[in-house]
Design a protein around this motif. Structure first.
Motif, PDB file in Angstrom:
ATOM      1  N   ALA A   6     116.344  37.532 132.147  1.00 31.59           N
ATOM      2  CA  ALA A   6     114.979  36.984 132.178  1.00 31.59           C
ATOM      3  C   ALA A   6     114.936  35.512 132.583  1.00 31.59           C
ATOM      4  O   ALA A   6     114.218  35.128 133.515  1.00 31.59           O
ATOM      5  N   GLU A   7     115.700  34.666 131.896  1.00 32.66           N
ATOM      6  CA  GLU A   7     115.679  33.231 132.204  1.00 32.66           C
ATOM      7  C   GLU A   7     116.240  32.959 133.597  1.00 32.66           C
ATOM      8  O   GLU A   7     115.698  32.140 134.342  1.00 32.66           O
TER       9      GLU A   7
ATOM     10  N   LEU B 290     110.645  43.345 137.748  1.00 23.89           N
ATOM     11  CA  LEU B 290     111.327  42.074 138.004  1.00 23.89           C
ATOM     12  C   LEU B 290     110.364  41.020 138.551  1.00 23.89           C
ATOM     13  O   LEU B 290     110.466  39.833 138.237  1.00 23.89           O
ATOM     14  N   MET B 291     109.404  41.463 139.364  1.00 24.84           N
ATOM     15  CA  MET B 291     108.451  40.544 139.993  1.00 24.84           C
ATOM     16  C   MET B 291     107.596  39.813 138.948  1.00 24.84           C
ATOM     17  O   MET B 291     107.116  38.702 139.192  1.00 24.84           O
ATOM     18  N   ARG B 292     107.440  40.420 137.788  1.00 25.69           N
ATOM     19  CA  ARG B 292     106.575  39.835 136.753  1.00 25.69           C
ATOM     20  C   ARG B 292     107.163  38.559 136.147  1.00 25.69           C
ATOM     21  O   ARG B 292     106.424  37.753 135.578  1.00 25.69           O
ATOM     22  N   PHE B 293     108.476  38.369 136.273  1.00 27.61           N
ATOM     23  CA  PHE B 293     109.082  37.167 135.691  1.00 27.61           C
ATOM     24  C   PHE B 293     108.773  35.913 136.499  1.00 27.61           C
ATOM     25  O   PHE B 293     109.051  34.803 136.051  1.00 27.61           O
ATOM     26  N   PHE B 294     108.220  36.091 137.693  1.00 32.13           N
ATOM     27  CA  PHE B 294     107.879  34.936 138.522  1.00 32.13           C
ATOM     28  C   PHE B 294     106.433  34.496 138.309  1.00 32.13           C
ATOM     29  O   PHE B 294     105.971  33.543 138.935  1.00 32.13           O
ATOM     30  N   THR B 295     105.691  35.196 137.436  1.00 27.53           N
ATOM     31  CA  THR B 295     104.290  34.851 137.194  1.00 27.53           C
ATOM     32  C   THR B 295     104.116  33.847 136.065  1.00 27.53           C
ATOM     33  O   THR B 295     103.013  33.382 135.815  1.00 27.53           O
TER      34      THR B 295
ATOM     35  N   GLN C  54     108.878  30.910 128.869  1.00 27.86           N
ATOM     36  CA  GLN C  54     107.808  31.911 128.896  1.00 27.86           C
ATOM     37  C   GLN C  54     108.323  33.263 129.415  1.00 27.86           C
ATOM     38  O   GLN C  54     107.835  34.318 129.006  1.00 27.86           O
ATOM     39  N   ALA C  55     109.321  33.231 130.286  1.00 26.64           N
ATOM     40  CA  ALA C  55     109.931  34.485 130.753  1.00 26.64           C
ATOM     41  C   ALA C  55     110.599  35.213 129.593  1.00 26.64           C
ATOM     42  O   ALA C  55     110.493  36.434 129.461  1.00 26.64           O
TER      43      ALA C  55
END
Length: 578
Positions: free
Chosen positions: A129-130, A304-309, A315-316
């Motif tokens: 995640a991080e 995976l794309m959601r961790f860039f939001t 926050q990730a």
């Protein structure tokens, strides 16, 4: 913006017209499932949901001005919001309706499937995640290719993403058609077109902002709905799990006795739902299937794309914590609802063939289990609410999938490979929107074309491909210094091809879908992950350590800088700053 508003109003008018037209067109049966009478309460609630989400899309379109806004909502989503949106992505119709039906049919075995999905989250929490947030920008290829040659790694990543998205999309579109025919009484093609149109509206005009908020609202509605259902089921049995399980065992025992089994055999068949049974046929299948579900989670592009939001790595990490909490809570409730379906739905002669222990309506009617539990505990109004939530679930998941597919084409292929990192201002966003329209049309056509096919294998195939192609490349590029472009591309490609070929040769496709004789499948196991993942990891290792090129030396030397940024976030900016 006014053009977007006009288009949104036109889309809403078209949707309402589709609903109105379909109510009069509800005629003969299509496909294998039996169409139910038109459920006006469900349609009314669904139209209300659509109206609300279109308003959100209109609001989001005013905030979607750049590629960062379109792909990642400008990095302005909090960990709690993102965790709920990830849970919304994960709590698909397959989870809500499919696992409830599996628990109703097999009892404990249905829970094994749910746990398989859940155990993938620790990998994301502690290993990825991080690092994803610190290294990434828009897609997982940004992370996998951080120190690699951009053209080959982006082409591989886009191919892996599009294959996973395609199989997931087909399964969701076919599921939408079959379920809405069951739930709302609409024709199959109407449901498929409806999902396609709405999905394109959400993604085209709202991008990640609209998709995220649609997921959050849908997840909230679903969690409230299943909480109410589980509490009402438990209230029927004095909030005693022992009484609920005893009632379910008695129902299964009676069904077995009605089928002509002796009292001892019937009692044994009833008790079978309280322990593992025939869900997994042999140890290799168990390990392979478990690997696909566990590691596939960490390779799904739309997850995976959601961790860039989110704005930063903290926050990730919170995102995964909240997502795990909501998903775990959801699956516990689904287990209760599944046993409630045995005790309440299968004993009701209006909904089920009591002697046979199956829901009336033919093949596919078992998917009605969760909805019928809703009717038993909350009447027609609550059944309408749950029906609308089921359709909203499909819509939200399809929107997330489409966005990840569009980003793979526009960001990985167009901007990075074709334009070599220098696309004209606004052109990347334009390509992404064109790709969204194409993906939407393709999804509708494939959904209609695959109407009568057995597409259950497509979801597990998507997980197996993600585990075999995306995950090995991603994890080794993050954690192994000696990984090189050559190793990642060749190994990942071999994992992708092997998982596809072995699945096509497995019984679930070779026999069940292609119609070959039982026992003739060249590959005897249901999931290829054990074999294709092994090939991918070994190939990445072999082709990396034998790579003596100058590029390989530079890539190994760049690992230290990558590790510092991945661990500390130094050099990483907020998504809106990309």
């Amino acid at each position: 913006m006014s053009r977007h508003s006009r288009l949104s109003r036109l889309m809403l008018s078209a949707i309402l017209a589709l609903f109105a037209g379909s109510a009069f067109a509800a005629g003969g049966d299509i496909g294998q499932t039996t169409k139910q009478p038109t459920n006006w309460i469900a349609i009314g609630m669904f139209v209300a949901f659509v109206g609300m989400t279109l308003w959100i899309t209109k609001w989001a379109s005013k905030r979607t001005r750049s590629a960062a806004d379109f792909y990642t909502a400008g990095g302005g989503i909090t960990g709690f919001q993102n965790g709920l949106a990830i849970a919304g992505d994960y709590m698909s119709a397959a989870s809500f309706l499919g696992i409830t039906a599996a628990v109703m049919k097999d009892g404990y075995d249905g829970l094994i499937y749910a746990l398989g999905f859940l155990v993938g989250w620790p990998i994301l929490t502690f290993l990825m995640a991080e690092r994803l947030r610190n290294l990434g920008k828009f897609t997982f290829a940004d992370v996998a290719g951080y120190r690699f040659q951009q053209k080959p790694i982006r082409m591989f990543a886009a191919a892996g993403t599009l294959v996973v998205v395609a199989f997931y999309l087909i399964a969701q579109m076919v599921g939408a058609g079959a379920l809405i025919k069951l739930l709302f009484g609409l024709d199959y093609w109407v449901a498929v077109v409806l999902v396609g149109v709405l999905m394109m509206v959400y993604v085209l005009f709202g991008g990640m902002t609209a998709t995220t908020w649609v997921q959050i609202i849908k997840a909230g509605m679903l969690l409230c709905g299943v909480t109410f259902m589980a509490l009402m089921v438990m209230s029927r049995f004095g909030f005693s799990f022992e009484k609920l399980f005893e009632a379910a065992v008695n129902v299964k025992t009676q069904v077995a006795a009605a089928a002509g089994k002796s009292p001892e055999e019937a009692h044994k068949a009833g008790l079978a739902i309280m322990g593992p049974g025939g869900f997994v046929k042999d140890p290799i299948s168990a390990i392979s299937f478990g690997m696909a579900l566990m590691f596939g989670t960490a390779g799904l592009p739309h997850i995976l794309m959601r961790f860039f939001t989110v704005p930063d790595a903290k926050q990730a990490r919170k995102s995964v914590l909240w997502a795990t909490t909501w998903i775990g809570y959801f699956y516990i409730l689904i287990f209760i609802i599944g046993f409630g379906a045995i005790a309440l739905v299968l004993t009701n002669p209006e909904t089920s063939d009591v002697a046979k222990g199956v829901i009336k309506g033919g093949a596919g009617a078992a998917n009605m289990a969760a909805v019928l539990v809703g009717k038993m505990v909350g009447g027609n109004v609550f059944m309408g609410f749950i029906s609308a939530v089921a359709f909203a679930t499909i819509l939200a998941v399809v929107a997330g999938l489409t966005l990840s597919g569009a980003s793979a084409v526009s960001h990985d292929l167009y901007a990075t490979v074709i334009k070599q990192g220098n696309p004209a201002p606004g052109s990347e966003l334009k390509v992404s929107r064109i790709t969204t329209i194409i993906l939407g049309i393709v999804a509708v056509l494939l959904g209609i074309a695959f109407e009568k096919q057995n597409v259950a294998f497509m979801v597990s195939l998507a997980f197996a491909i993600a585990a075999s192609a995306n995950f090995p490349v991603l994890i080794l590029s993050l954690l192994w210094k000696n990984c090189t472009t050559r190793g990642a591309v060749i190994g990942g490609s071999l994992g992708l091809i092997t998982s596809l070929v072995l699945t096509l040769l497995s019984p679930s496709v070779w026999e069940a879908t292609l119609g070959h004789a039982k026992g003739s499948a060249p590959f005897p196991y249901t999931s290829p992950a054990l074999f294709s993942m092994t090939i991918a990891f070994v190939s990445i290792w072999l082709f990396s350590i034998t790579d003596k090129s100058a590029n390989a030396k530079r890539e190994r030397a760049a690992y230290e800088a990558q590790e510092v940024r991945a661990e500390t976030g130094l050099g990483a900016t907020k998504a809106s700053g990309h």
